[in-house]
Design a protein around this motif. Structure first.
Motif, mmCIF file in Angstrom:
data_model
loop_
_atom_site.group_PDB
_atom_site.id
_atom_site.type_symbol
_atom_site.label_atom_id
_atom_site.label_comp_id
_atom_site.label_asym_id
_atom_site.label_seq_id
_atom_site.Cartn_x
_atom_site.Cartn_y
_atom_site.Cartn_z
ATOM 1 N N ASP A 36 0.823 -1.205 0.000
ATOM 2 C CA ASP A 36 0.000 0.000 0.000
ATOM 3 C C ASP A 36 0.864 1.264 0.000
ATOM 4 O O ASP A 36 0.552 2.249 -0.690
ATOM 5 N N TRP A 37 1.947 1.234 0.762
ATOM 6 C CA TRP A 37 2.817 2.414 0.860
ATOM 7 C C TRP A 37 3.511 2.697 -0.467
ATOM 8 O O TRP A 37 3.737 3.854 -0.822
ATOM 9 N N SER A 38 3.852 1.642 -1.215
ATOM 10 C CA SER A 38 4.542 1.841 -2.492
ATOM 11 C C SER A 38 3.696 2.695 -3.438
ATOM 12 O O SER A 38 4.227 3.445 -4.260
ATOM 13 N N LYS A 39 2.376 2.611 -3.315
ATOM 14 C CA LYS A 39 1.495 3.448 -4.143
ATOM 15 C C LYS A 39 1.638 4.923 -3.746
ATOM 16 O O LYS A 39 1.632 5.805 -4.609
ATOM 17 N N ASP A 40 1.768 5.179 -2.439
ATOM 18 C CA ASP A 40 1.993 6.554 -1.985
ATOM 19 C C ASP A 40 3.322 7.089 -2.506
ATOM 20 O O ASP A 40 3.428 8.258 -2.907
ATOM 21 N N ILE A 41 4.348 6.236 -2.484
ATOM 22 C CA ILE A 41 5.669 6.663 -2.955
ATOM 23 C C ILE A 41 5.621 7.038 -4.432
ATOM 24 O O ILE A 41 6.164 8.070 -4.850
ATOM 25 N N MET A 42 4.948 6.214 -5.229
ATOM 26 C CA MET A 42 4.855 6.503 -6.655
ATOM 27 C C MET A 42 4.028 7.773 -6.899
ATOM 28 O O MET A 42 4.324 8.554 -7.815
ATOM 29 N N ALA A 43 3.018 7.994 -6.067
ATOM 30 C CA ALA A 43 2.238 9.231 -6.180
ATOM 31 C C ALA A 43 3.091 10.435 -5.796
ATOM 32 O O ALA A 43 2.985 11.507 -6.419
ATOM 33 N N TYR A 44 3.934 10.286 -4.791
ATOM 34 C CA TYR A 44 4.871 11.357 -4.418
ATOM 35 C C TYR A 44 5.762 11.717 -5.604
ATOM 36 O O TYR A 44 6.104 12.891 -5.817
ATOM 37 N N ASN A 45 6.129 10.705 -6.402
ATOM 38 C CA ASN A 45 6.962 10.919 -7.589
ATOM 39 C C ASN A 45 6.161 11.406 -8.799
ATOM 40 O O ASN A 45 6.726 11.551 -9.883
ATOM 41 N N ASN A 46 4.856 11.608 -8.604
ATOM 42 C CA ASN A 46 3.977 12.024 -9.704
ATOM 43 C C ASN A 46 3.966 10.996 -10.839
ATOM 44 O O ASN A 46 3.850 11.363 -12.026
ATOM 45 N N ALA A 47 4.105 9.742 -10.478
ATOM 46 C CA ALA A 47 4.060 8.674 -11.469
ATOM 47 C C ALA A 47 2.614 8.411 -11.880
ATOM 48 O O ALA A 47 1.668 8.744 -11.160
ATOM 49 N N GLU A 48 2.454 7.803 -13.037
ATOM 50 C CA GLU A 48 1.118 7.450 -13.501
ATOM 51 C C GLU A 48 0.488 6.432 -12.552
ATOM 52 O O GLU A 48 1.178 5.533 -12.059
ATOM 53 N N PRO A 49 -0.809 6.543 -12.253
ATOM 54 C CA PRO A 49 -1.477 5.552 -11.395
ATOM 55 C C PRO A 49 -1.275 4.140 -11.943
ATOM 56 O O PRO A 49 -1.381 3.912 -13.146
ATOM 57 N N GLY A 50 -0.956 3.228 -11.054
ATOM 58 C CA GLY A 50 -0.727 1.852 -11.462
ATOM 59 C C GLY A 50 0.695 1.556 -11.877
ATOM 60 O O GLY A 50 1.008 0.414 -12.242
ATOM 61 N N SER A 51 1.580 2.572 -11.832
ATOM 62 C CA SER A 51 2.981 2.344 -12.185
ATOM 63 C C SER A 51 3.615 1.341 -11.226
ATOM 64 O O SER A 51 3.358 1.374 -10.014
ATOM 65 N N GLU A 52 4.448 0.469 -11.765
ATOM 66 C CA GLU A 52 5.061 -0.573 -10.950
ATOM 67 C C GLU A 52 6.218 -0.010 -10.136
ATOM 68 O O GLU A 52 7.039 0.759 -10.648
ATOM 69 N N PHE A 53 6.278 -0.401 -8.870
ATOM 70 C CA PHE A 53 7.386 0.022 -8.023
ATOM 71 C C PHE A 53 8.649 -0.701 -8.497
ATOM 72 O O PHE A 53 8.623 -1.905 -8.726
#
Length: 209
Positions: free
Chosen positions: A61-78
């Motif tokens: 769940d946290w990895s999704k927050d990290i990718m959002a912090y990076n302004n990555a596209e939703p669903g981007s793979e960590f």
């Protein structure tokens, strides 16, 4: 998110870094920066592996927050695994527990550590940061460049060295041997002592396994 032995068995170099807790501000910025730089680590044949005492679902769940912090596209793979060490087995064995930082139940949290592991599976560098200070992953890349260069060339890197800068000829190499080893030439800085220990040569090509 991965078994550490499985990951380490297939890599040449590795960076294992622990963080105190998922869903915390400093750790989120750190793993976000590591995710941004993951292609740079991959180009150096280095595998990133994070670790904390949180569980698998929390990591996911946290990895999704990290990718959002990076302004990555939703669903981007960590881009790299996070080891779930909720039983504190690995952090205890590796000395990665922070005695000063504890959770609400009084259990120590994983420290802000960095281990750089070479292709021989031996520890090449360890750094311990306080919980309040985020790491500089650009500096970790710089150190890896030095480690990989000096692993295959008889040179040392001076303060603030970066790839492409001149390197230093160790005192253990005689002037006669230096002529053979460094055909690009050796420059000696003159010092008041008259000792010729500050010797520089252009950086040799980095050889990576």
């Amino acid at each position: 998110m991965s078994d550490i032995n499985e990951v380490c068995s297939s890599i040449s170099w590795g960076v294992l870094f622990s963080h105190p807790r998922d869903f915390t501000p400093v750790c989120t910025t750190e793993l976000g920066r590591a995710a941004q730089l993951s292609p740079d680590f991959s180009r150096r044949n280095v595998k990133l592996i994070a670790l904390s005492v949180d569980g698998l679902e929390e990591h996911h769940d946290w990895s999704k927050d990290i990718m959002a912090y990076n302004n990555a596209e939703p669903g981007s793979e960590f881009p790299f695994p996070i080891v779930a060490d909720d039983r504190r087995e690995l952090v205890e064995k590796l000395g990665m527990l922070d005695p000063e930082e504890k959770d609400r139940s009084g259990m120590p949290l994983s420290a802000r550590c960095v281990f750089v592991i070479g292709p021989d599976k031996k520890l090449k560098l360890s750094i311990l940061y306080p919980a309040t200070t985020g790491r500089n992953f650009d500096e970790i890349l710089r150190v890896i460049d030095s480690l990989q260069l000096t692993a295959h060339n008889r040179v040392a890197t001076p303060v603030d060295w970066r790839t492409g800068d001149s390197v230093m000829v160790p005192p253990s190499i005689s002037e006669q041997e230096a002529v053979t080893l460094f055909p690009a030439g050796v420059y000696t800085k003159h010092l008041p002592s008259g000792k010729k220990y500050l010797r520089y040569t252009p950086q040799p090509n980095t050889h990576q396994q």
